[in-house]
Design a protein around this motif. Structure first.
Motif, PDB file in Angstrom:
ATOM      1  N   CYS A  51      21.689 -40.597 -62.896  1.00 21.08           N
ATOM      2  CA  CYS A  51      20.309 -41.465 -61.992  1.00 21.08           C
ATOM      3  C   CYS A  51      19.832 -40.568 -61.807  1.00 21.08           C
ATOM      4  CB  CYS A  51      21.175 -41.638 -61.340  1.00 21.08           C
ATOM      5  SG  CYS A  51      22.248 -43.042 -61.386  1.00 21.08           S
ATOM      6  N   MET A  52      18.418 -40.627 -61.763  1.00 22.47           N
ATOM      7  CA  MET A  52      17.451 -39.444 -61.076  1.00 22.47           C
ATOM      8  C   MET A  52      15.974 -40.433 -60.080  1.00 22.47           C
ATOM      9  SD  MET A  52      15.641 -37.131 -63.734  1.00 22.47           S
ATOM     10  CE  MET A  52      14.035 -36.373 -62.729  1.00 22.47           C
ATOM     11  N   GLY A  53      16.481 -40.561 -58.767  1.00 23.19           N
ATOM     12  CA  GLY A  53      16.286 -41.223 -57.779  1.00 23.19           C
ATOM     13  C   GLY A  53      17.179 -42.542 -57.793  1.00 23.19           C
ATOM     14  N   ASP A  54      15.915 -43.913 -58.008  1.00 22.87           N
ATOM     15  CA  ASP A  54      17.193 -45.540 -57.594  1.00 22.87           C
ATOM     16  C   ASP A  54      17.388 -45.203 -59.631  1.00 22.87           C
ATOM     17  OD1 ASP A  54      16.858 -44.893 -54.710  1.00 22.87           O
ATOM     18  OD2 ASP A  54      15.249 -46.280 -54.971  1.00 22.87           O
ATOM     19  N   HIS A  55      17.017 -44.464 -60.466  1.00 22.07           N
ATOM     20  CA  HIS A  55      17.116 -45.034 -61.955  1.00 22.07           C
ATOM     21  C   HIS A  55      18.117 -44.445 -62.590  1.00 22.07           C
ATOM     22  CE1 HIS A  55      13.683 -47.363 -60.854  1.00 22.07           C
ATOM     23  NE2 HIS A  55      12.823 -46.472 -60.240  1.00 22.07           N
ATOM     24  N   ILE A  56      18.649 -44.930 -63.218  1.00 23.36           N
ATOM     25  CA  ILE A  56      20.265 -44.420 -64.162  1.00 23.36           C
ATOM     26  C   ILE A  56      19.221 -44.253 -66.098  1.00 23.36           C
ATOM     27  CG2 ILE A  56      21.833 -45.107 -66.407  1.00 23.36           C
ATOM     28  CD1 ILE A  56      22.472 -47.372 -63.980  1.00 23.36           C
TER      29      ILE A  56
ATOM     30  N   MET B  23      22.523 -46.679 -50.808  1.00 18.66           N
ATOM     31  CA  MET B  23      22.687 -47.168 -52.054  1.00 18.66           C
ATOM     32  C   MET B  23      21.491 -48.477 -52.385  1.00 18.66           C
ATOM     33  SD  MET B  23      24.530 -48.333 -55.234  1.00 18.66           S
ATOM     34  CE  MET B  23      25.020 -50.195 -54.931  1.00 18.66           C
ATOM     35  N   SER B  24      20.432 -47.542 -53.050  1.00 23.67           N
ATOM     36  CA  SER B  24      19.607 -48.448 -52.742  1.00 23.67           C
ATOM     37  C   SER B  24      19.502 -50.028 -53.355  1.00 23.67           C
ATOM     38  CB  SER B  24      18.300 -48.386 -53.475  1.00 23.67           C
ATOM     39  OG  SER B  24      18.851 -47.521 -54.637  1.00 23.67           O
ATOM     40  N   VAL B  25      18.329 -50.642 -53.205  1.00 25.25           N
ATOM     41  CA  VAL B  25      18.487 -51.691 -53.691  1.00 25.25           C
ATOM     42  C   VAL B  25      18.374 -51.784 -55.537  1.00 25.25           C
ATOM     43  CG1 VAL B  25      17.747 -54.159 -53.924  1.00 25.25           C
ATOM     44  CG2 VAL B  25      18.028 -53.343 -52.211  1.00 25.25           C
ATOM     45  N   GLN B  26      17.594 -50.993 -55.683  1.00 20.14           N
ATOM     46  CA  GLN B  26      17.391 -50.682 -56.959  1.00 20.14           C
ATOM     47  C   GLN B  26      18.475 -49.958 -58.022  1.00 20.14           C
ATOM     48  OE1 GLN B  26      14.571 -51.790 -58.891  1.00 20.14           O
ATOM     49  NE2 GLN B  26      15.127 -50.713 -60.664  1.00 20.14           N
ATOM     50  N   ALA B  27      18.862 -49.741 -57.177  1.00 24.27           N
ATOM     51  CA  ALA B  27      19.784 -48.690 -57.966  1.00 24.27           C
ATOM     52  C   ALA B  27      20.890 -49.067 -57.939  1.00 24.27           C
ATOM     53  CB  ALA B  27      20.479 -46.954 -56.935  1.00 24.27           C
ATOM     54  N   ALA B  28      21.790 -50.315 -57.082  1.00 26.19           N
ATOM     55  CA  ALA B  28      22.690 -51.153 -57.127  1.00 26.19           C
ATOM     56  C   ALA B  28      22.708 -52.632 -57.839  1.00 26.19           C
ATOM     57  CB  ALA B  28      22.362 -52.131 -55.410  1.00 26.19           C
ATOM     58  N   ALA B  29      20.833 -52.514 -58.369  1.00 26.36           N
ATOM     59  CA  ALA B  29      20.627 -53.780 -59.274  1.00 26.36           C
ATOM     60  C   ALA B  29      21.118 -53.193 -60.880  1.00 26.36           C
ATOM     61  CB  ALA B  29      19.398 -54.263 -59.657  1.00 26.36           C
ATOM     62  N   GLU B  30      20.513 -51.773 -61.521  1.00 32.86           N
ATOM     63  CA  GLU B  30      20.923 -51.522 -62.206  1.00 32.86           C
ATOM     64  C   GLU B  30      22.398 -50.712 -62.472  1.00 32.86           C
ATOM     65  OE1 GLU B  30      18.517 -47.784 -63.388  1.00 32.86           O
ATOM     66  OE2 GLU B  30      16.141 -48.813 -62.988  1.00 32.86           O
ATOM     67  N   CYS B  31      23.132 -50.917 -60.970  1.00 32.84           N
ATOM     68  CA  CYS B  31      24.271 -50.363 -61.430  1.00 32.84           C
ATOM     69  C   CYS B  31      25.294 -51.351 -61.813  1.00 32.84           C
ATOM     70  CB  CYS B  31      25.018 -50.008 -60.451  1.00 32.84           C
ATOM     71  SG  CYS B  31      25.033 -47.703 -60.503  1.00 32.84           S
ATOM     72  N   ALA B  32      24.103 -52.912 -61.521  1.00 33.35           N
ATOM     73  CA  ALA B  32      25.457 -53.846 -62.120  1.00 33.35           C
ATOM     74  C   ALA B  32      24.786 -54.552 -63.023  1.00 33.35           C
ATOM     75  CB  ALA B  32      24.236 -55.239 -61.304  1.00 33.35           C
ATOM     76  N   VAL B  33      23.598 -54.141 -63.614  1.00 31.56           N
ATOM     77  CA  VAL B  33      23.421 -53.929 -65.063  1.00 31.56           C
ATOM     78  C   VAL B  33      24.848 -53.656 -66.503  1.00 31.56           C
ATOM     79  CG1 VAL B  33      22.413 -53.452 -67.319  1.00 31.56           C
ATOM     80  CG2 VAL B  33      21.646 -53.683 -65.567  1.00 31.56           C
ATOM     81  N   LEU B  34      25.352 -53.585 -65.862  1.00 31.22           N
ATOM     82  CA  LEU B  34      26.802 -52.448 -66.176  1.00 31.22           C
ATOM     83  C   LEU B  34      27.965 -52.836 -66.225  1.00 31.22           C
ATOM     84  CD1 LEU B  34      26.101 -48.875 -66.207  1.00 31.22           C
ATOM     85  CD2 LEU B  34      24.876 -49.530 -68.142  1.00 31.22           C
TER      86      LEU B  34
END
Length: 422
Positions: free
Chosen positions: A34-39, A1-12
Motif C-alpha cells: 500500500c502507498m498511503g491509503d491505497h493498495i 486504518m483510514s476509511v479509504q484503506a479499509a474500503a480497499e481491503c474490503a474489496v479483497l
C-alpha cells in the motif's frame, strides 16, 4: 486504518487469506503493498499456502493498483469487466489458475498494461479481440484458446507473444513482421499456410517456435540463423518421417499428370491386345492349315481330355464347333468320381509347335493296317500328352477311330484321354 484503506481491503474479501477477518489492515500482509491509503500491488508472496476464492466484481475500485500477480494459485471464476478501470495496472499475472474465459474487451482500457500473463487458465474460447496499446508481453500458453489470431497490429510495443499449446487455426498474420518481436511461440496449434517472408524483417527476432502445426512451403532463408528455430512436425517441403506431421495431407508427387498416365496405360493395354490378337490368329491359321491335311480323319471335331489328378482339361482343336462338342464322362485311373472338365482352348495349351512338320506321318484309317495304327499309337502313348502337337493328337484320334464313333482309350498312367469325332 483510514476509511479509504479499509474500503480497499474490503474489496479483497472474496480472496482468502488476503483480507484479514479480524478487521485489521491488509496492507503489508500476504504480499499486499500500500502507498498511503491505497493498495498498489498484490503479489500473494507471503501467503503460506494458496490464495483461494474468486476475483471480486468491484476489482476496478483499486484504481491505484499497478501490479496484480497471483499466478499459480487456486483462484476461480472469471475476470470482471471492471478491470478496465485499472488505468495504472502494468502487470497482470493470473496464469495457472482455474479462471474461466472469456477475457473482457474492457482489458484494452488498461492503458498502462505491458505484461499480460494468463497462460494455463481455462479460456476455452477465442483470444481477446483487442489488447492494451502499450502491451509488450502476452502469454496465453495452454489456455484452450481457439479460433484465429486477431489483429493486434495496433499493439506496436509487442516483443513477446506466447500462444503455444492451444487450438489456434488459420494462417500466421503477416503483420507480425511489422512489430518488434523478439519471441513468438505458436507450437502445438493448428496453423496452416506458409511462414510469412515478412518475418525476416524483424531486427531483434531471436526465438521462433512453430513446431507441431500444419504449415506448408519453406522456411524463409533469413530465419535460419535464429537463436531458436523450431519448425519440426509440420507439412513443410522436405519434411519426412518423424519430422513431418502425420496428419498432413498426402503430397501429390510431381511428374506426369494423372490423365497422361492413364492415357499411357490405356494405349499400352490396347497395343498388347492388338499384338495378342495377331499372334492368336497367326497360330490359329497355322493350326487350321495343319489340321486341314487331316480332314478325312478328324472331320468336324477333335477333343482331347486330360486328367492329371488335379484338374480336368478339355482342349479343342481349331476346327471344333460348339454345336458338335460332346462332353465325355471322365474317370481318373484308380479313382472314382473325377472332377468336371475345365474347358480350355486347344490352341492355348497344345500348339507351341503348331504348323511345324510332325515326325509322325498321318494316314487315313482305311489305308492303315491295324498293326500300323498300333505302332503309331504306341509311339504317342510314350510321350506326355500335354506336349502333343495338333498332328500328333489327330494321329492318336485316327488310330482309335476304327473302334467306333465314340472310342475311349485308357493309357495306363495318370492320364485319361478321349477322342470323339462327331
Amino acid at each position: 486504518m483510514s476509511v479509504q484503506a479499509a474500503a480497499e481491503c474490503a474489496v479483497l474479501y472474496s480472496l482468502s487469506p488476503l483480507n484479514p477477518k479480524d478487521g485489521t489492515t491488509c496492507c503489508g500482509k500476504n504480499g499486499i503493498v500500500c502507498m498511503g491509503d491505497h493498495i498498489t500491488a498484490i503479489t500473494g508472496s507471503g501467503v503460506q499456502y494458496y490464495v483461494t476464492g474468486s476475483l471480486p466484481d468491484n476489482l476496478g475500485d483499486l484504481t491505484e493498483l499497478t501490479e496484480l500477480k497471483l499466478g499459480f494459485q487456486t483462484i476461480s471464476g472469471t475476470i470482471p469487466t471492471s478491470i478496465g478501470n485499472l488505468k495504472k495496472l502494468s502487470v497482470l499475472d493470473l496464469g495457472a489458475n482455474p479462471i474461466r474465459g472469456p477475457i473482457p474487451d474492457s482489458i484494452a482500457n488498461c492503458t498502462s498494461l505491458n505484461n499480460l500473463s494468463l497462460g494455463g487458465i481455462r479460456l476455452n474460447g477465442p483470444l481477446p479481440n483487442v489488447l492494451p496499446p502499450l502491451l509488450t508481453v502476452v502469454d496465453f500458453k495452454t489456455s484452450g484458446a481457439t479460433g484465429v489470431i486477431p489483429d493486434y497490429s495496433a499493439s506496436t510495443g509487442l516483443i513477446s507473444i506466447i500462444l503455444d499449446g492451444n487450438s489456434i487455426e488459420g494462417p500466421l498474420p503477416s503483420y507480425f513482421g511489422s512489430l518488434n518481436l523478439i519471441q513468438l511461440g505458436l507450437s502445438s496449434n493448428k496453423l496452416t499456410g506458409s511462414i510469412p517472408s515478412s518475418f525476416v524483417n524483424l531486427p531483434s527476432f531471436t526465438i521462433l517456435h512453430l513446431d507441431g502445426n500444419f504449415l506448408t512451403g519453406t522456411v524463409p532463408d533469413g530465419l535460419k540463423g535464429l537463436k531458436e528455430l523450431h519448425v519440426d512436425v509440420n507439412c513443410l517441403d522436405g519434411q519426412t518421417g518423424e519430422l513431418r506431421n502425420p496428419n498432413c495431407p498426402t503430397p501429390v508427387a510431381s511428374g506426369p499428370s494423372t490423365g497422361l498416365i492413364v492415357g499411357i496405360v490405356v494405349a499400352a493395354v490396347a497395343l498388347l491386345g492388338v499384338i495378342g490378337a495377331l499372334v492368336y490368329w497367326r497360330r490359329r491359321r497355322a493350326s487350321v492349315e495343319s489340321m486341314s491335311r487331316l480332314e478325312p480323319c478328324i472331320k468336324d471335331e477333335t477333343i482331347v481330355q486330360v486328367i492329371d489328378g488335379e484338374d480336368a482339361i478339355e482342349a479343342r482343336s481349331a476346327l471344333s464347333h460348339s454345336s458338335s462338342v460332346e462332353i465325355l464322362s471322365l474317370t481318373v485311373a484308380g479313382e472314382v468320381g473325377a472332377k468336371p472338365p475345365r474347358k480350355m482352348p486347344f490352341l492355348d495349351i497344345h500348339l507351341s509347335t503348331a504348323g511345324s512338320a510332325s515326325s509322325v506321318q498321318v494316314g487315313k484309317p482305311e489305308l492303315m493296317t491295324a498293326e500300323e495304327m498300333g505302332r503309331q499309337r504306341s509311339r504317342l502313348e510314350a510321350v506326355d500328352p500335354h506336349t502333343w502337337t495338333v498332328d500328333q493328337t489327330a494321329v492318336w484320334c485316327t488310330t482309335v477311330l476304327p473302334g467306333g464313333d465314340n472310342v475311349d482309350a485308357l493309357i495306363h498312367s495318370k492320364y485319361f484321354l478321349s477322342c470323339t469325332l462327331a
